[in-house]
Design a protein around this motif. Structure first.
Motif, PDB file in Angstrom:
ATOM      1  N   GLY A  59       0.700  -1.345  -0.012  1.00 12.41           N
ATOM      2  CA  GLY A  59       0.027  -0.008  -0.006  1.00 12.41           C
ATOM      3  C   GLY A  59       0.939   1.308  -0.052  1.00 12.41           C
ATOM      4  N   PHE A  60       2.134   1.070  -0.194  1.00 14.80           N
ATOM      5  CA  PHE A  60       3.021   2.241  -0.159  1.00 14.80           C
ATOM      6  C   PHE A  60       2.745   2.848  -1.620  1.00 14.80           C
ATOM      7  CE2 PHE A  60       4.454   0.443   3.585  1.00 14.80           C
ATOM      8  CZ  PHE A  60       4.841   1.455   4.407  1.00 14.80           C
ATOM      9  N   LEU A  61       2.706   2.310  -2.357  1.00 14.67           N
ATOM     10  CA  LEU A  61       2.312   2.656  -3.761  1.00 14.67           C
ATOM     11  C   LEU A  61       0.927   2.318  -4.592  1.00 14.67           C
ATOM     12  CD1 LEU A  61       5.813   2.352  -5.761  1.00 14.67           C
ATOM     13  CD2 LEU A  61       4.635   4.628  -5.143  1.00 14.67           C
ATOM     14  N   LEU A  62       0.272   2.994  -5.412  1.00 12.50           N
ATOM     15  CA  LEU A  62      -0.881   2.709  -5.926  1.00 12.50           C
ATOM     16  C   LEU A  62      -0.604   2.221  -7.287  1.00 12.50           C
ATOM     17  CD1 LEU A  62      -3.138   5.819  -5.420  1.00 12.50           C
ATOM     18  CD2 LEU A  62      -3.399   3.492  -4.364  1.00 12.50           C
ATOM     19  N   PRO A  63      -1.107   0.866  -7.624  1.00 10.91           N
ATOM     20  CA  PRO A  63      -0.898   0.137  -9.121  1.00 10.91           C
ATOM     21  C   PRO A  63      -1.445   1.033 -10.097  1.00 10.91           C
ATOM     22  CG  PRO A  63      -2.338  -1.029  -7.911  1.00 10.91           C
ATOM     23  CD  PRO A  63      -1.903   0.203  -6.932  1.00 10.91           C
ATOM     24  N   ASP A  64      -0.902   1.106 -11.371  1.00 12.79           N
ATOM     25  CA  ASP A  64      -1.756   1.558 -12.373  1.00 12.79           C
ATOM     26  C   ASP A  64      -3.031   0.657 -12.745  1.00 12.79           C
ATOM     27  OD1 ASP A  64      -0.046   3.859 -12.750  1.00 12.79           O
ATOM     28  OD2 ASP A  64       1.537   2.468 -13.893  1.00 12.79           O
ATOM     29  N   GLY A  66      -4.253  -3.801 -11.990  1.00  8.90           N
ATOM     30  CA  GLY A  66      -4.273  -4.869 -11.259  1.00  8.90           C
ATOM     31  C   GLY A  66      -4.712  -4.771  -9.763  1.00  8.90           C
ATOM     32  N   ARG A  67      -4.660  -6.228  -9.319  1.00  3.51           N
ATOM     33  CA  ARG A  67      -5.327  -6.038  -8.164  1.00  3.51           C
ATOM     34  C   ARG A  67      -4.252  -6.974  -7.015  1.00  3.51           C
ATOM     35  NH1 ARG A  67     -11.015  -8.279  -7.358  1.00  3.51           N
ATOM     36  NH2 ARG A  67     -10.310 -10.179  -8.146  1.00  3.51           N
ATOM     37  N   VAL A  68      -4.605  -6.742  -5.512  1.00  2.31           N
ATOM     38  CA  VAL A  68      -4.066  -7.314  -4.720  1.00  2.31           C
ATOM     39  C   VAL A  68      -5.052  -7.954  -3.559  1.00  2.31           C
ATOM     40  CG1 VAL A  68      -2.245  -7.266  -2.766  1.00  2.31           C
ATOM     41  CG2 VAL A  68      -2.084  -5.781  -4.825  1.00  2.31           C
ATOM     42  N   ILE A  69      -4.974  -9.208  -3.635  1.00  2.00           N
ATOM     43  CA  ILE A  69      -6.064  -9.962  -2.819  1.00  2.00           C
ATOM     44  C   ILE A  69      -5.357 -10.616  -1.537  1.00  2.00           C
ATOM     45  CG2 ILE A  69      -7.875 -11.588  -2.877  1.00  2.00           C
ATOM     46  CD1 ILE A  69      -8.140  -9.404  -4.775  1.00  2.00           C
ATOM     47  N   GLY A  77      -4.476  -0.773  -3.374  1.00  2.00           N
ATOM     48  CA  GLY A  77      -4.246   0.475  -2.883  1.00  2.00           C
ATOM     49  C   GLY A  77      -4.749   1.045  -1.462  1.00  2.00           C
ATOM     50  N   GLN A  78      -4.926   0.115  -0.500  1.00  2.00           N
ATOM     51  CA  GLN A  78      -5.304   0.456   0.894  1.00  2.00           C
ATOM     52  C   GLN A  78      -4.171   0.968   1.438  1.00  2.00           C
ATOM     53  OE1 GLN A  78      -8.291  -2.090   3.222  1.00  2.00           O
ATOM     54  NE2 GLN A  78      -6.193  -3.033   3.940  1.00  2.00           N
ATOM     55  N   GLU A  79      -4.238   1.782   2.478  1.00  2.00           N
ATOM     56  CA  GLU A  79      -3.251   2.426   3.328  1.00  2.00           C
ATOM     57  C   GLU A  79      -2.317   1.318   4.101  1.00  2.00           C
ATOM     58  OE1 GLU A  79      -2.326   5.525   3.579  1.00  2.00           O
ATOM     59  OE2 GLU A  79      -3.803   6.309   2.397  1.00  2.00           O
ATOM     60  N   PRO A  80      -1.053   1.511   4.251  1.00  2.00           N
ATOM     61  CA  PRO A  80      -0.276   0.652   4.756  1.00  2.00           C
ATOM     62  C   PRO A  80      -0.554   0.284   5.949  1.00  2.00           C
ATOM     63  CG  PRO A  80       0.855   2.313   3.529  1.00  2.00           C
ATOM     64  CD  PRO A  80      -0.221   2.663   3.530  1.00  2.00           C
ATOM     65  N   HIS A  81      -1.081   1.301   6.991  1.00  2.00           N
ATOM     66  CA  HIS A  81      -1.187   0.942   8.305  1.00  2.00           C
ATOM     67  C   HIS A  81      -2.511   0.092   8.424  1.00  2.00           C
ATOM     68  CE1 HIS A  81      -4.138   4.411   7.740  1.00  2.00           C
ATOM     69  NE2 HIS A  81      -4.839   3.982   8.833  1.00  2.00           N
ATOM     70  N   LEU A  82      -3.676   0.332   7.367  1.00  2.00           N
ATOM     71  CA  LEU A  82      -4.688  -0.700   7.441  1.00  2.00           C
ATOM     72  C   LEU A  82      -4.251  -2.053   7.139  1.00  2.00           C
ATOM     73  CD1 LEU A  82      -7.342   1.775   5.823  1.00  2.00           C
ATOM     74  CD2 LEU A  82      -7.050   1.084   8.310  1.00  2.00           C
ATOM     75  N   ASN A  83      -3.329  -2.082   6.114  1.00  2.00           N
ATOM     76  CA  ASN A  83      -2.776  -3.429   5.646  1.00  2.00           C
ATOM     77  C   ASN A  83      -2.254  -4.368   7.088  1.00  2.00           C
ATOM     78  OD1 ASN A  83      -3.955  -3.457   3.200  1.00  2.00           O
ATOM     79  ND2 ASN A  83      -2.060  -2.361   2.363  1.00  2.00           N
TER      80      ASN A  83
END
Length: 263
Positions: A59-64, A66-69, A77-83
């Motif tokens: 979550g430190f960078l937003l992808p152009d 694609g997905r992260v599951i 794209g979720q904030e790092p602290h939430l991840n």
């Protein structure tokens, strides 16, 4: 059957994720799956996109695109602290502890992700320090630690967040052969405790000793994956990263870790 179930329900799934910086395609359509309880490695030449991929996952960078599951949830794209609260924590190649605080206080910072109680955080810090071999140095200032000590502290701070998945960015970089050898059982014990690890690493002897599965990035693209022995025999990996001499030595190396080859 257990492995089949893990593949069907991976802890982490990355689907065709990409990120460009101007005209530079840092990560291009990378897809991978991480099984729960595994220890995997991400390798490749400098500038291949490894750290960028970690930044996209955490979550430190937003992808152009694609997905992260993670655990079945789309966290793209979720904030790092939430991840981190969900259970995905990363370390950084350049270690930056709170230099004016003690080892105990540094580790407690990670524990505060899940508790507001100082006493609880400090107690958890003591337990984590024991796991990574820092217990004798709990009252030492972080600024007084050796490089190896700081690496262990970075690992301890991440562990204090109670992760399900640890993304380790070159946790062995800068260590001498003896220090690397001493770190190997620490990483094994973390996985044995139920934490999944994906590590970026250039110490190839360590990769051969630790990793169950390896992904190879070159110029932002995934060019190979498989067991350590499989990827070190892959023609594209040899051409793009290892070279024929190193690949041959790694295939022949069956002795305990010596870290004689740090690419």
């Amino acid at each position: 059957m257990r492995q089949a179930l893990q593949t069907m329900n991976p802890l982490l799934e990355v689907q065709l994720i990409s990120r460009s910086f101007g005209g530079l395609r840092a990560v291009q359509n990378v897809s991978l799956q991480v099984s729960k309880g595994s220890l995997s490695a991400l390798i490749g030449p400098n500038g291949a996109g490894k750290t960028t991929l970690f930044a996209l996952l955490s979550g430190f960078l937003l992808p152009d695109h694609g997905r992260v599951i993670f655990e079945g949830h789309d966290i793209t794209g979720q904030e790092p602290h939430l991840n981190a609260k969900r259970g995905m924590t990363r370390t950084f190649q350049i270690v930056q502890p709170f230099a004016a605080q003690t080892v105990r206080e540094n580790i407690a910072v990670g524990a505060h992700l899940h508790t507001a109680h100082r006493k609880v955080a400090l107690e958890w810090a003591q337990d984590v320090a024991q796991r990574v071999g820092l217990a004798p140095q709990m009252d030492k200032l972080a600024s007084d630690l050796t490089v190896a000590g700081r690496k262990r502290l970075e690992l301890a701070r991440a562990l204090a967040t109670q992760p399900k998945l640890l993304l380790l960015d070159e946790v062995l970089a800068g260590l001498n052969p003896q220090e690397i050898t001493e770190m190997i059982p620490v990483l094994h014990s973390i996985v044995d405790s139920g934490v999944t690890i994906v590590m970026i690493e250039h110490v190839m002897q360590a990769v051969m000793s630790l990793a169950e599965h390896v992904w190879v990035l070159a110029q932002g693209q995934l060019i190979a994956q498989g067991s350590p022995s499989q990827v070190t025999s892959h023609p594209q990996v040899i051409e793009a990263y290892l070279g024929h001499g190193t690949a041959a030595r790694l295939r022949q190396a069956q002795a305990p870790l010596t870290a004689e080859q740090t690419l």
